[in-house]
Design a protein around this motif. Structure first.
Motif, PDB file in Angstrom:
ATOM      1  N   GLU A 109       0.836  -1.211   0.000  1.00  0.00           N
ATOM      2  CA  GLU A 109       0.000   0.000   0.000  1.00  0.00           C
ATOM      3  C   GLU A 109       0.866   1.254   0.000  1.00  0.00           C
ATOM      4  O   GLU A 109       0.537   2.246  -0.661  1.00  0.00           O
ATOM      5  N   ARG A 160      -9.996   4.825   0.338  1.00  0.00           N
ATOM      6  CA  ARG A 160     -10.850   3.727   0.801  1.00  0.00           C
ATOM      7  C   ARG A 160     -11.294   2.794  -0.307  1.00  0.00           C
ATOM      8  O   ARG A 160     -11.620   1.644  -0.044  1.00  0.00           O
ATOM      9  N   ASP A 161     -11.328   3.274  -1.559  1.00  0.00           N
ATOM     10  CA  ASP A 161     -11.850   2.454  -2.653  1.00  0.00           C
ATOM     11  C   ASP A 161     -10.959   2.613  -3.881  1.00  0.00           C
ATOM     12  O   ASP A 161     -11.214   3.446  -4.744  1.00  0.00           O
ATOM     13  N   TRP A 162      -9.906   1.801  -3.943  1.00  0.00           N
ATOM     14  CA  TRP A 162      -8.976   1.884  -5.061  1.00  0.00           C
ATOM     15  C   TRP A 162      -9.641   1.592  -6.406  1.00  0.00           C
ATOM     16  O   TRP A 162      -9.382   2.314  -7.378  1.00  0.00           O
ATOM     17  N   PRO A 163     -10.488   0.565  -6.526  1.00  0.00           N
ATOM     18  CA  PRO A 163     -11.126   0.339  -7.832  1.00  0.00           C
ATOM     19  C   PRO A 163     -11.932   1.555  -8.312  1.00  0.00           C
ATOM     20  O   PRO A 163     -11.878   1.908  -9.497  1.00  0.00           O
ATOM     21  N   GLY A 193      -2.740   0.454  -8.475  1.00  0.00           N
ATOM     22  CA  GLY A 193      -3.952  -0.304  -8.176  1.00  0.00           C
ATOM     23  C   GLY A 193      -3.653  -1.762  -7.892  1.00  0.00           C
ATOM     24  O   GLY A 193      -4.234  -2.370  -6.985  1.00  0.00           O
ATOM     25  N   SER A 194      -2.745  -2.330  -8.650  1.00  0.00           N
ATOM     26  CA  SER A 194      -2.364  -3.731  -8.430  1.00  0.00           C
ATOM     27  C   SER A 194      -1.697  -3.905  -7.071  1.00  0.00           C
ATOM     28  O   SER A 194      -2.003  -4.850  -6.338  1.00  0.00           O
ATOM     29  N   ALA A 235      -2.071  -2.017  -4.446  1.00  0.00           N
ATOM     30  CA  ALA A 235      -3.026  -1.727  -3.371  1.00  0.00           C
ATOM     31  C   ALA A 235      -4.071  -2.823  -3.196  1.00  0.00           C
ATOM     32  O   ALA A 235      -4.495  -3.099  -2.075  1.00  0.00           O
ATOM     33  N   THR A 236      -4.485  -3.436  -4.296  1.00  0.00           N
ATOM     34  CA  THR A 236      -5.602  -4.383  -4.221  1.00  0.00           C
ATOM     35  C   THR A 236      -5.192  -5.841  -4.384  1.00  0.00           C
ATOM     36  O   THR A 236      -5.977  -6.734  -4.080  1.00  0.00           O
ATOM     37  N   GLN A 243      -4.790  -7.164  -7.262  1.00  0.00           N
ATOM     38  CA  GLN A 243      -5.262  -7.606  -8.578  1.00  0.00           C
ATOM     39  C   GLN A 243      -4.111  -7.497  -9.574  1.00  0.00           C
ATOM     40  O   GLN A 243      -3.481  -6.449  -9.695  1.00  0.00           O
TER      41      GLN A 243
END
Length: 149
Positions: free
Chosen positions: A27, A69-72, A95-96, A98-99, A101
């Motif tokens: 993160e 709070r909401d990366w996507p 994004g990858s 952090a999540t 994915q």
């Protein structure tokens, strides 16, 4: 607390602070990439950031930080499409990280500018947990090349 009272640079500072308070190394790396891009300057960004007070942190004083709070949702902002290709690549990597994915590294790690490339290298060092042991620095070949330009 409303994020509308903060400038994009203030939000960057608060988000960086928030990443270093109880967040994973991946993160931290994601925030490192995100705050380098122009996304925090774009409409809709501040609505996806939460500014919070952390009571009696480290030295007994309250500190103010911000978190994504909401990366996507952040990566789906219409403003992302209007950023440079390098910023879009950094955001895909962020994004990858952090999540969790996966993203295509061949497509997203291949940035053009040396500043963007340094951020990718720094983010990987941070994500690996070695940010206190390594520093990414430009070589003489890079600095000489750009000094002559």
């Amino acid at each position: 607390m409303s994020t509308s009272e903060f400038s994009p640079d203030s939000l960057r500072t608060l988000i960086r602070a928030g990443a270093w308070v109880g967040r994973s190394d991946t993160e931290k790396a994601a925030v490192h990439l995100l705050t380098f891009t122009k996304l925090p300057d774009q409409p809709g960004f501040a609505e996806l950031v939460e500014v919070v007070q952390i009571p009696e942190y480290d030295d007994g004083h309250d500190i103010q930080v911000a978190v994504i709070r909401d990366w996507p949702a952040l990566l789906a902002l219409p403003a992302v499409e209007h950023l440079s290709a390098d910023d879009q690549r950094l955001l895909a990597l962020a994004g990858s990280l952090a999540t969790g994915q996966p993203v295509d590294l061949a497509a997203n790690a291949a940035v053009k500018g040396h500043e963007h490339a340094a951020k990718v290298a720094e983010a990987m060092v941070i994500a690996a947990g070695y940010h206190l042991k390594y520093e990414v620095t430009a070589t003489e070949r890079l600095t000489t090349r750009f000094a002559k330009a």
